[in-house]
Design a protein around this motif. Structure first.
Motif, short mmCIF file in Angstrom:
data_model
loop_
_atom_site.label_atom_id
_atom_site.label_comp_id
_atom_site.label_asym_id
_atom_site.label_seq_id
_atom_site.Cartn_x
_atom_site.Cartn_y
_atom_site.Cartn_z
N SER A 14 0.83 -1.20 0.00
CA SER A 14 0.00 0.00 0.00
C SER A 14 0.86 1.25 0.00
O SER A 14 1.98 1.25 0.51
N ARG A 22 0.00 5.80 0.19
CA ARG A 22 -1.00 6.84 0.30
C ARG A 22 -0.43 8.13 -0.28
O ARG A 22 0.62 8.60 0.15
N SER A 33 -0.95 12.22 -1.17
CA SER A 33 -1.65 13.42 -0.73
C SER A 33 -1.41 14.53 -1.73
O SER A 33 -0.38 14.56 -2.40
N PHE A 62 -8.26 1.20 -4.80
CA PHE A 62 -7.89 2.58 -4.47
C PHE A 62 -9.10 3.31 -3.90
O PHE A 62 -10.24 3.06 -4.31
N THR A 63 -8.83 4.23 -2.98
CA THR A 63 -9.88 5.06 -2.41
C THR A 63 -9.44 6.51 -2.40
O THR A 63 -8.38 6.84 -1.87
N SER A 95 -10.27 10.48 -1.31
CA SER A 95 -11.02 11.24 -0.32
C SER A 95 -10.57 12.69 -0.37
O SER A 95 -9.52 13.00 -0.95
N TYR A 142 -6.63 12.86 -0.94
CA TYR A 142 -5.80 11.71 -0.64
C TYR A 142 -6.17 10.57 -1.59
O TYR A 142 -7.31 10.45 -2.03
N GLN A 200 -5.64 6.55 -1.27
CA GLN A 200 -5.17 5.36 -0.59
C GLN A 200 -5.11 4.23 -1.61
O GLN A 200 -6.14 3.88 -2.20
N ASN A 240 -4.23 0.39 -2.21
CA ASN A 240 -4.00 -0.93 -1.61
C ASN A 240 -3.88 -1.98 -2.70
O ASN A 240 -4.24 -1.75 -3.86
#
Length: 115
Positions: free
Chosen positions: A17, A19, A21, A67-68, A70, A79, A81, A83
């Motif tokens: 993973s 992340r 930004s 993927f997420t 936000s 962001y 995320q 995974n």
């Protein structure tokens, strides 16, 4: 001066993973939507995910479920995320910001996934 700054790229193993930004400077007002695009070597830039200020999201089929995206409207920050990373996710990831008719791009952050 309006700026868009990405962070969080790097090297990950397959299945791992990361992340990302992205923060748009305060001089960028009324952000309507933010998103992530990526460009692998020798390929065209493609959409990864987008999110509106109201939280409506879209994803490329290739990243759905992994993927997420936000957004924190108060911080003009989004962001991503990521995974269950795959080697085919290797690319330069670009942040995109849209404010009405204007749009801004970040300089990109490298994501490399090893098998």
């Amino acid at each position: 001066q309006a700026q868009v700054q990405e962070s969080g790229g790097g090297l990950a193993q397959a299945g791992g993973s990361l992340r990302l930004s992205c923060t748009a400077s305060r001089s960028i007002f009324r952000v309507n939507a933010m998103g992530w695009y990526r460009q692998a070597e020798g390929k065209q830039r493609e959409l990864v995910a987008t999110i509106t200020s109201g939280g409506i999201t879209t994803y490329a089929e290739s990243v759905k479920g992994r993927f997420t995206i936000s957004i924190d409207n108060a911080k003009n920050t989004e962001y991503l995320q990521m995974n269950s990373l795959k080697p085919e996710d290797t690319a330069v990831y670009y942040c995109h910001v849209r404010t009405g008719p204007l749009q801004y791009w970040g300089q990109g952050t490298q994501v490399t996934v090893s098998s």
